[in-house]
Motif scaffolding. Sequence first.
Motif, short mmCIF file in Angstrom:
data_model
loop_
_atom_site.label_atom_id
_atom_site.label_comp_id
_atom_site.label_asym_id
_atom_site.label_seq_id
_atom_site.Cartn_x
_atom_site.Cartn_y
_atom_site.Cartn_z
N MET A 1 0.49 49.05 4.29
CA MET A 1 -0.57 49.48 3.66
C MET A 1 -0.80 50.81 3.81
SD MET A 1 -1.90 46.61 1.96
CE MET A 1 -3.61 46.70 1.89
N PHE B 1 -10.08 42.12 5.85
CA PHE B 1 -10.64 43.46 5.99
C PHE B 1 -11.75 43.49 6.66
CE2 PHE B 1 -7.43 45.78 3.53
CZ PHE B 1 -6.69 44.90 3.07
N ARG C 1 4.51 42.44 2.82
CA ARG C 1 3.08 42.03 2.75
C ARG C 1 2.77 40.73 2.61
NH1 ARG C 1 2.25 46.39 -1.36
NH2 ARG C 1 2.79 48.19 -0.12
N ARG C 2 3.81 39.70 2.06
CA ARG C 2 3.60 38.30 2.06
C ARG C 2 3.98 37.66 3.25
NH1 ARG C 2 7.03 37.41 -3.75
NH2 ARG C 2 5.28 38.83 -4.67
N ARG D 1 -2.41 49.13 9.82
CA ARG D 1 -2.10 49.09 8.61
C ARG D 1 -0.47 49.44 8.20
NH1 ARG D 1 -6.41 49.81 4.36
NH2 ARG D 1 -5.06 51.19 3.42
N VAL E 1 6.46 44.69 -0.71
CA VAL E 1 5.52 43.43 -1.25
C VAL E 1 6.21 42.15 -0.49
CG1 VAL E 1 5.34 42.11 -3.25
CG2 VAL E 1 5.42 44.53 -3.52
N ASN F 1 1.93 46.27 8.10
CA ASN F 1 2.04 45.49 6.62
C ASN F 1 2.48 46.53 5.69
OD1 ASN F 1 -0.62 46.21 6.47
ND2 ASN F 1 -1.15 44.37 5.39
N TYR G 1 -3.10 43.64 -2.83
CA TYR G 1 -1.82 44.24 -2.19
C TYR G 1 -1.52 43.59 -0.76
CZ TYR G 1 -2.32 48.35 -5.16
OH TYR G 1 -2.51 49.11 -6.09
N ALA G 2 -2.67 43.33 -0.10
CA ALA G 2 -2.47 42.46 1.27
C ALA G 2 -1.92 41.40 1.14
CB ALA G 2 -3.61 42.73 2.13
N LEU G 3 -2.06 40.56 -0.07
CA LEU G 3 -1.59 39.29 -0.31
C LEU G 3 -0.10 39.27 -0.66
CD1 LEU G 3 -4.57 37.80 -1.97
CD2 LEU G 3 -3.54 36.98 0.09
N GLY G 4 0.38 40.69 -0.97
CA GLY G 4 1.80 40.75 -1.40
C GLY G 4 1.85 40.77 -2.95
N ALA H 1 -5.73 34.61 2.85
CA ALA H 1 -4.69 35.13 3.83
C ALA H 1 -3.86 34.10 4.17
CB ALA H 1 -5.31 36.04 4.86
N MET I 1 -3.65 40.24 5.81
CA MET I 1 -4.52 41.16 6.21
C MET I 1 -5.97 40.74 5.84
SD MET I 1 -4.65 45.22 6.09
CE MET I 1 -4.60 45.85 7.66
#
Lengths: 367, 229, 298
Positions: free
Chosen positions: C92, C130, C123-124, C87, C120, C90, A253-256, C202, C128
């Motif tokens: 999340m 972790f 987030r691109r 979070r 979406v 982005n 998800y974090a990569l989109g 990332a 992130m």
Amino acid sequence: MPQDPIGAGSGVPEVVPEGAGGLAVAGTGGGPLPEWTPYTVTGGAAALIALLLAATGSFSIVLMFVLTVVISLPVIYVWSRIAEGPRRALDRLATLSIVAAFGIAVAPLISLLYEVIKRGTARFDSAFFTESARGVVGAGGGAEHAIVGTLVITGVATLISVPIGIMGAIYLNEYGTGRLRRALTFFVDVMTGIPSIVAGLFAYAAFAVFLGPGIRLGIIGSVALSVLMIPIVIRTSEEILKIVPNHLREAAYALGTPKWKTVTRIVLPTALAGLVTGVMLSIARVIGETAPLLVTTGVVDSLNTDPVSGRMQNLAVYAYTEYKNPGVMKQAAYDRAWAAALTLIAIVMILSLIARFIYRRFGTEIR
Amino acid sequence: MVDKIRVQYAEELAQLEERALGGLDLVIASLDRALETVQHRDVELAELVIADDDRIDGRYLEVHQAILTLLATQAPVATDLRLISALLHVMKCMERMGDQCVNIAKLVPITGHDAPQEADMLDRIAKMGKQVRSQISQSKKAFAARDVELARDLVRQDDVVDALNKECFQIAVEVGDDHDIREWAMTMMLVARALERTGDNAVDIGEQVAFVVTGLFREFEDASHPVVP
Amino acid sequence: MPETGTEPRTTSGGPRSQATRLPDVNTQQKDKRGTHIERGAKRFELKDLNLFYGDFQAVQNISMTIEPNQVTALIGSSGCGKTTVLRSLNRMHELNPGARVEGHVLLDDTDIYSRDIDPVEVRRLVGMVFQAPNPFPTMSVYENAAAGLSLNRKGLTKSEKDEIVERSLRGAHLWDEVKDRLDKPGSGLSGGQQQRLCIARAIAVEPEVLLMDEPCSALDPVATLAIEDLIAELKGRYTIAIVTHNMQQAARASDVTAFLNLEESGKPGRLVEIGPTETIFTRPSEKATEDYVSGRFG
């Protein structure tokens, strides 16, 4: 029964008093027993009992097993208690009891395998695998039609169940929320308990509505089997999907990555080996089902590879009918039945081995 | 519950401060003795002062090492960090003050025996000594109490010391033609100078108090930017 | 070039009407902005941000900015909401069931929570990293680094991909160590290498902002320092926000530090103080900050 300690090194056992205050004191009668003690005691007892039983003419494996357990357990316990102290003695007693229990559990399986192999190899020849029962009365003939039928029916059932089952599991694990999810999980659990004959009747009734009564097709059997397979596939797949750690999804998800792509490109590949194993398990569960196939696929003697036309024989029903209606030459029919049973077991074993191979080869360490 | 965290660290820090400020007491004792040698021309006492400076130097090294250890092991930040930085400065000041006392003590034998004296001069030097002594004591109190006002007051006291210093200078200029008395007066001038420097060091300690409390380093009064009265 | 509009916008966090609540003030901006966040957007502004998990309020009235080409550290005691805040940057946070966002998070003047912004897409632009390194286990090192591209961009030739992968791995100071084992599984690397691989993954998608959630807490001291060096270099190209439990790391690695705190457990976290790191660690303004950084209050 002889109670002399077998093996050198232990002196005359002394009775050990409990220490002051009731604390268990380590035994002083010779120290820790050697490694092979349980084996020699049990083995010796078994040998002796076997001889005795044979001598009195009432030999049976079960009796020998029971008597060996009954006798060697107390012997070892007492001996260990004297030599090593009550704690270790209890430890040994528990270990041996567990081993004995395991033996009891495994014994029927071994006995079954032994019987089937013994009786099934009588007809484990090439004719069995290449000839059908068409036109055969009495000896000879084979189960080619049944083997092919089993493979076709189970194969079609798998084709039906796997997509539905896996997608259901994906829904339950990845998308479902709240009440709907709980209700679905409940229904899936109920479905895992459906009696197989009910599944068969359901499939038959469903097809009979459209195709008239008395219809017998391979595919109806497949549908019946898939009713039994789908809940298993869903349950095992759901468990596997749950094991896929959430941080992998989060990384995607974090990569989109949109959710559906995360599921198809990350979650499913990671869970692949486990999913395949689950599918194999469900196949093994249904491949030997007799009752639903009796009412849906019918009995026939010749080879039929088309699931949507005509009756189709399969190994489970074949074994049943050979046994139930042996005809004139009973032994030949019984032999064929046993051979069919052995074939079924062999197929399941091959599938398990394939599943293991896949898991080891393609399984990724999920951390 | 809140106080129980890092108890050992807090204790070490408190102990460090106590040892550091205790060094100022050593300086006061040294100063007292040095002034006495000036008043009574006691050569033996002078030698004692000089020898005793080792104690002050020892204290400096001890606190310095303890600070290094604390920095390495406890990674102090914020007020603790400022405190430690200030204590380093205080130790430097202490060491310099001790050296000034030694300078005073070294000057006494030079004056020779039975040299002539000027009562006025001696009187002013005694006054300067008392004032500087009070400054050192006050700087210690201000630091311990983190009292910025008390620290600022050191400037006022230092003005008094400076004024007395100027007076000593005047007296020395007009002391007369006698060779011996001129020599004595010059020596006393140097003593006054040493006292004046000691007073400045006490003011520096006061500035460190302000740094610990406010986090900003400002000189109270700078020689290059004299405060307009 | 971010794709928009073609991906479905639902997330598992419940119906969208529950996920965000826009105060009416923003409707004018919504009409003006349209559906895109500009490339090159780098500056975050949080306005009165309140974050909830169902009924529980995790964070209250956070207002601060995260400036470009700087490292901003979020510190504070456990449970004070710093990861929750991170979070939310982005989007999340809303993946948790029942999670809710009130207030505004502006990325260069565009509210990322406005109705016509696709999470979406956010987030691109906002990547992130972790806490525990999480390379995809089914993929090799190369595939991991390229994962963002394979998953979310179409039409890249192999050589373009190779170039981007090499660039990202170099950018993460990992290239020399893995260039001979690009097709080995990603999980075969050491912890520090795995984390750098995640960083490479990332940055391969060229985000504008990098969020890091305690990136070194699972790593040994040497790997930690290597990552800190990397962060210092990355801030030249990205805006970086990092949550850390380790005070010394915040002091070493960040330019700006924000201290969040709970008054008492059960209450929502608040922003107590934010300022240049050097100020926070030499002369903080708030007593609570002073107590926390000196370790007098856990």
